[in-house]
Design a protein around this motif. Sequence first.
Motif, PDB file in Angstrom:
ATOM      1  N   CYS A 153     -18.156  77.580 -66.694  1.00  0.00           N
ATOM      2  CA  CYS A 153     -17.945  76.648 -67.772  1.00  0.00           C
ATOM      3  C   CYS A 153     -16.477  76.611 -67.116  1.00  0.00           C
ATOM      4  CB  CYS A 153     -18.925  77.297 -68.459  1.00  0.00           C
ATOM      5  SG  CYS A 153     -18.506  75.916 -70.014  1.00  0.00           S
ATOM      6  N   LYS A 177     -19.208  68.329 -73.975  1.00  0.00           N
ATOM      7  CA  LYS A 177     -18.449  67.854 -72.732  1.00  0.00           C
ATOM      8  C   LYS A 177     -17.669  66.891 -72.192  1.00  0.00           C
ATOM      9  CE  LYS A 177     -22.214  65.878 -69.867  1.00  0.00           C
ATOM     10  NZ  LYS A 177     -22.599  66.447 -68.139  1.00  0.00           N
ATOM     11  N   GLY A 232     -19.807  73.520 -64.255  1.00  0.00           N
ATOM     12  CA  GLY A 232     -20.394  72.460 -65.215  1.00  0.00           C
ATOM     13  C   GLY A 232     -20.766  73.245 -66.400  1.00  0.00           C
ATOM     14  N   PHE A 233     -21.453  72.972 -67.541  1.00  0.00           N
ATOM     15  CA  PHE A 233     -20.423  73.596 -68.726  1.00  0.00           C
ATOM     16  C   PHE A 233     -21.884  74.684 -69.583  1.00  0.00           C
ATOM     17  CE2 PHE A 233     -18.903  69.623 -68.623  1.00  0.00           C
ATOM     18  CZ  PHE A 233     -17.481  70.093 -68.694  1.00  0.00           C
ATOM     19  N   CYS A 234     -21.484  75.729 -70.128  1.00  0.00           N
ATOM     20  CA  CYS A 234     -23.051  76.712 -70.160  1.00  0.00           C
ATOM     21  C   CYS A 234     -23.570  75.622 -71.455  1.00  0.00           C
ATOM     22  CB  CYS A 234     -22.169  78.343 -70.269  1.00  0.00           C
ATOM     23  SG  CYS A 234     -21.198  77.652 -71.970  1.00  0.00           S
ATOM     24  N   GLN A 235     -24.699  76.863 -71.644  1.00  0.00           N
ATOM     25  CA  GLN A 235     -25.120  76.159 -72.748  1.00  0.00           C
ATOM     26  C   GLN A 235     -23.984  75.264 -74.354  1.00  0.00           C
ATOM     27  OE1 GLN A 235     -28.967  78.865 -73.455  1.00  0.00           O
ATOM     28  NE2 GLN A 235     -29.764  76.915 -73.376  1.00  0.00           N
ATOM     29  N   ALA A 287     -21.835  72.752 -73.536  1.00  0.00           N
ATOM     30  CA  ALA A 287     -22.887  71.810 -72.886  1.00  0.00           C
ATOM     31  C   ALA A 287     -22.462  70.184 -73.935  1.00  0.00           C
ATOM     32  CB  ALA A 287     -23.642  71.782 -72.708  1.00  0.00           C
TER      33      ALA A 287
END
Lengths: 153, 153
Positions: free
Chosen positions: A101, A148, A139-142, A145
């Motif tokens: 993340c 972002k 990317g971006f975790c839950q 997200a």
Amino acid sequence: MENILTQVGKKLRDRDYKLTPQREEILRVLIENQDKHLSAEEILGLVKEKAPEVGLATVYRTLEILYSMGLVHCMDFGDGRKRYEFELLDKKAHQHHHLICLKCGRIEEIEEDLLEELEREVYKSKGFTVTNHQLKIYGFCQECAPKKKEGEI
Amino acid sequence: MENILTQVGKKLRDRDYKLTPQREEILRVLIENQDKHLSAEEILGLVKEKAPEVGLATVYRTLEILYSMGLVHCMDFGDGRKRYEFELLDKKAHQHHHLICLKCGRIEEIEEDLLEELEREVYKSKGFTVTNHQLKIYGFCQECAPKKKEGEI
DNA sequence: GTAAGTGCAAATGGTTTGCATCGAA
DNA sequence: TTCGATGCAAACCATTTGCACTTAC
């Protein structure tokens, strides 16, 4: 667990390495934290809880040996230090990948190995014999997200 | 090429960075070596051929800026130094992967991006929003493959 | 007993930073 | 003119190494 330690001890002696108390402690920490991704310094911290006299150099030297025997994996998530993970003896083909993340830095593992097809293709088209691979997914975790906005990396 | 430099120069000024001769030199080297994977020191070496007074710190500082603007990619093949690659402005989705030979150290690129399926799956099962990924494939290249006896990494 | 292993401290090497100076806008 | 950019050297920090001492075998 005691079991694993014995197995590894035997492996070490097979290669003419001694099984010292320090190595045993380091192994214990690695085995107890298989799911984490510990740096050498973090390993030392945990080792010192039970064996305060152990030095950082010993940790590095032990990791080097274990790595050369294929008993630990080594990875780099770009934060300037290597991270180590114990690898169970019989899970030779255990290929896991990492979700990193970009916001909170959390690292999650995923187990799927969907790359066998790709490996076959690489061999056919390039003559490259694959022994291992490493996939990092950024990317971006839950939790992170929705927020972002800032970085457009 | 002169063209690219102009574009990047504009991008820099948009972000209130100055386009100095040093930065221009560094950019030139990066653009002329898009296919290589240069380390900071290697970049400096090439820059110094035309501008011998440039310092290593400037190279690092420039790379930092370009990285933050998404104009260079940064990668680590485990040899203790970061390697940088210029990323064409319009190739936003350009995802290439690396074949790393464990014997001779040669690094080959492969262009295929077969991971879109995997990314979708990761999103569905974990809620993880993928922005990028990095795949390193270790093994032996065509020339080294027959000799692969020694290491059993 | 002996070669391998250890702890410590010093060395290494890539990267970063402080600071006085320089120069692009 | 002015603040960001530069070059140099020093600092940083993860990792490695040299060495005298210890210890597993």
